[in-house]
Design a protein around this motif. Structure first.
Motif, short mmCIF file in Angstrom:
data_model
loop_
_atom_site.label_atom_id
_atom_site.label_comp_id
_atom_site.label_asym_id
_atom_site.label_seq_id
_atom_site.Cartn_x
_atom_site.Cartn_y
_atom_site.Cartn_z
N GLY A 115 -4.78 -3.81 19.87
CA GLY A 115 -5.62 -2.97 21.11
C GLY A 115 -4.74 -1.61 21.30
N ARG A 116 -4.40 -1.10 20.21
CA ARG A 116 -3.51 0.30 20.01
C ARG A 116 -4.74 1.44 19.56
NH1 ARG A 116 2.23 -0.78 17.82
NH2 ARG A 116 3.06 -2.69 19.48
N THR A 117 -4.38 2.59 19.91
CA THR A 117 -5.23 3.58 19.47
C THR A 117 -4.57 4.06 18.07
OG1 THR A 117 -4.21 5.41 20.57
CG2 THR A 117 -6.15 4.30 21.54
N TRP A 118 -3.57 4.00 17.70
CA TRP A 118 -2.72 4.30 16.47
C TRP A 118 -1.40 3.35 16.11
CZ3 TRP A 118 2.50 5.78 16.51
CH2 TRP A 118 3.00 6.40 17.71
N LEU A 119 -1.22 3.04 15.21
CA LEU A 119 -0.06 2.18 14.88
C LEU A 119 1.25 2.95 14.32
CD1 LEU A 119 -2.43 -0.29 12.76
CD2 LEU A 119 -1.19 -0.66 14.81
N SER A 120 2.35 2.36 14.86
CA SER A 120 3.56 2.92 14.40
C SER A 120 4.27 2.25 13.15
CB SER A 120 4.65 2.79 15.51
OG SER A 120 4.76 1.51 15.85
N ASN A 121 5.00 2.93 12.37
CA ASN A 121 5.97 2.33 11.40
C ASN A 121 6.40 1.03 11.91
OD1 ASN A 121 5.66 4.76 9.35
ND2 ASN A 121 6.90 5.74 10.92
N ASP A 122 6.74 0.71 12.85
CA ASP A 122 7.46 -0.65 12.96
C ASP A 122 6.54 -1.64 13.49
OD1 ASP A 122 7.23 -0.08 15.85
OD2 ASP A 122 9.36 -0.36 15.99
N ALA A 123 5.19 -1.14 13.97
CA ALA A 123 4.19 -2.13 13.88
C ALA A 123 3.65 -2.71 12.80
CB ALA A 123 3.00 -1.28 15.02
N LEU A 125 -8.69 -3.38 11.62
CA LEU A 125 -8.22 -4.82 12.13
C LEU A 125 -6.82 -5.01 12.95
CD1 LEU A 125 -9.14 -7.13 8.84
CD2 LEU A 125 -10.36 -6.95 10.88
N LEU A 126 -6.00 -4.28 12.30
CA LEU A 126 -4.88 -4.40 12.94
C LEU A 126 -4.84 -3.55 14.47
CD1 LEU A 126 -3.67 -5.32 10.35
CD2 LEU A 126 -1.72 -3.65 10.59
N LEU A 127 -5.62 -2.48 14.43
CA LEU A 127 -5.75 -1.57 15.54
C LEU A 127 -6.55 -2.60 16.84
CD1 LEU A 127 -6.79 1.86 14.29
CD2 LEU A 127 -4.88 1.23 15.64
N GLU A 128 -7.68 -3.27 16.29
CA GLU A 128 -8.34 -4.42 17.21
C GLU A 128 -7.41 -5.52 17.35
OE1 GLU A 128 -11.86 -7.53 16.37
OE2 GLU A 128 -11.68 -6.05 14.88
N TRP A 129 -6.56 -5.96 16.80
CA TRP A 129 -5.77 -7.12 17.13
C TRP A 129 -4.75 -6.59 18.25
CZ3 TRP A 129 -5.10 -8.92 11.65
CH2 TRP A 129 -6.28 -9.76 11.02
N ALA A 148 -4.91 -10.17 7.79
CA ALA A 148 -5.96 -9.22 7.52
C ALA A 148 -6.33 -9.76 6.10
CB ALA A 148 -5.40 -7.98 7.39
N LEU A 149 -5.54 -10.17 5.35
CA LEU A 149 -5.80 -10.20 3.78
C LEU A 149 -6.41 -11.56 3.39
CD1 LEU A 149 -2.57 -8.43 2.21
CD2 LEU A 149 -4.96 -7.76 1.99
N THR A 150 -5.98 -12.62 4.24
CA THR A 150 -6.21 -14.00 3.83
C THR A 150 -7.23 -14.86 5.07
OG1 THR A 150 -4.30 -15.08 4.92
CG2 THR A 150 -4.04 -14.07 2.59
N GLY A 151 -7.05 -14.02 6.25
CA GLY A 151 -7.67 -14.76 7.58
C GLY A 151 -6.86 -15.85 8.02
N ARG A 152 -5.55 -16.02 7.39
CA ARG A 152 -4.75 -17.24 7.84
C ARG A 152 -3.72 -16.63 8.58
NH1 ARG A 152 -1.66 -18.94 3.65
NH2 ARG A 152 -1.06 -20.62 4.74
N GLN A 153 -3.20 -17.23 9.84
CA GLN A 153 -2.27 -16.68 10.84
C GLN A 153 -1.01 -17.58 10.54
OE1 GLN A 153 -3.55 -15.78 14.76
NE2 GLN A 153 -1.72 -14.98 15.21
N VAL A 154 0.06 -16.76 9.85
CA VAL A 154 1.44 -17.44 9.64
C VAL A 154 2.56 -16.50 10.24
CG1 VAL A 154 0.13 -18.61 7.77
CG2 VAL A 154 1.63 -16.49 7.29
#
Length: 303
Positions: free
Chosen positions: A173-181, A167-171, A194-200
């Motif tokens: 647009g990256r091919t991999w995620l860094s520690n600080d991402a 999900l995070l990759l899709e949102w 990702a866990l709740t469907g709510r954007q806060v």
């Protein structure tokens, strides 16, 4: 001063705005022996790449002071921690368990302070730095070693975490995620979505100590801390800094944080021996930047 002001598109613009708004006594070159600027980015010489700002820094763009020092913000915090009183004043998250193997190694060197002090902190990104003692001189100053480990790849474990990763990759647009991402304010907000469907906001995502978001983010934060400690072993103390932990100390009090930090297979007893402290002083980096500038005059070493 905010770096997102209208018309500020370079370090030159930023410095011009600062000198126009600051009191005159703060910007007269002749009044200072040195200027020290700590930034959240990778510093190489008199230039810095800023990850969270759409422009970089080149010191030669602005008027020259007698000495202009540019350093990473976590390097600055580490320089402040060369003063042991700064570390001793921090909140204790846990005292490391006495480990026979670690104590024996310290005894062999004749000192119980021959291990590194590690600083890790999440905010808009994930900062790292290490203080290494000089093994050849008793009571000598610490060597300070910077790091950009926040930009290394974050490791997701198991089916549930890998579904979140997708999900995070899709949102992003990256091919991999860094520690600080992942271990950052924006990462906490995405994790909650990702866990709740709510954007806060990140503050809202981490506000409830008993929430699934806090439990998983605490695990991710501990994983980043553990991996960095493993990279620089032996470690005496882990200092957790940055705004996220300072505003949400329940992250570090959670069982998820401690079980994940200690989960190092054969090295678990070593991880359990590490002291963990929480820095609540947001001026630590300012004092460290000043200490760095002063040390340059005395010829102190850094790595």
């Amino acid at each position: 001063m905010p770096t997102t002001l209208d018309g500020v598109t370079s370090f030159t613009d930023f410095w011009r705005h600062f000198t126009a708004c600051a009191p005159e006594e703060m910007v007269r070159e002749e009044d200072f022996d040195a200027i020290s600027v700590a930034v959240a980015g990778a510093v190489q010489g008199q230039s810095a790449v800023l990850h969270n700002i759409p422009w970089n820094i080149h010191v030669e763009e602005i008027r020259k002071f007698r000495a202009f020092h540019l350093l990473n913000d976590f390097l600055a915090q580490a320089w402040a921690c060369r003063d042991s009183s700064q570390v001793e004043a921090m909140s204790t998250v846990r005292r490391g368990q006495v480990n026979r193997a670690v104590v024996s190694a310290d005894d062999a060197t004749g000192s119980s302070t021959k291990r590194a002090i590690v600083i890790v902190g999440a905010g808009t990104g994930l900062g790292h730095c290490t203080l290494f003692p000089d093994p050849h001189r008793s009571g000598a100053p610490w060597f300070v070693a910077g790091s950009e480990s926040g930009h290394g790849s974050f490791s997701f474990h198991g089916r549930v975490e890998r579904e979140i990763e997708e999900l995070l990759l899709e949102w992003t647009g990256r091919t991999w995620l860094s520690n600080d991402a992942v271990v950052s304010g924006s990462g906490a907000a995405m994790l909650h979505r990702a866990l709740t469907g709510r954007q806060v906001t990140a503050a809202e995502a981490l506000s409830r100590a008993d929430s699934p978001t806090v439990a998983l983010f605490a695990r991710f934060y501990a994983r980043a801390c553990r991996n960095y400690c493993l990279a620089v072993l032996p470690v005496q103390t882990l200092i957790i800094s940055g705004g996220i932990a300072a505003r949400n100390p329940h992250l570090l009090d959670s069982a998820e944080f401690h079980s994940e930090f200690n989960d190092a297979a054969d090295y678990t007893p070593i991880m359990q021996s590490i002291n963990i402290r929480l820095n609540l002083d947001d001026s630590l980096g300012i004092r460290g930047a000043a200490a760095y500038a002063l040390s340059r005059r005395a010829g102190a070493k850094t790595w």
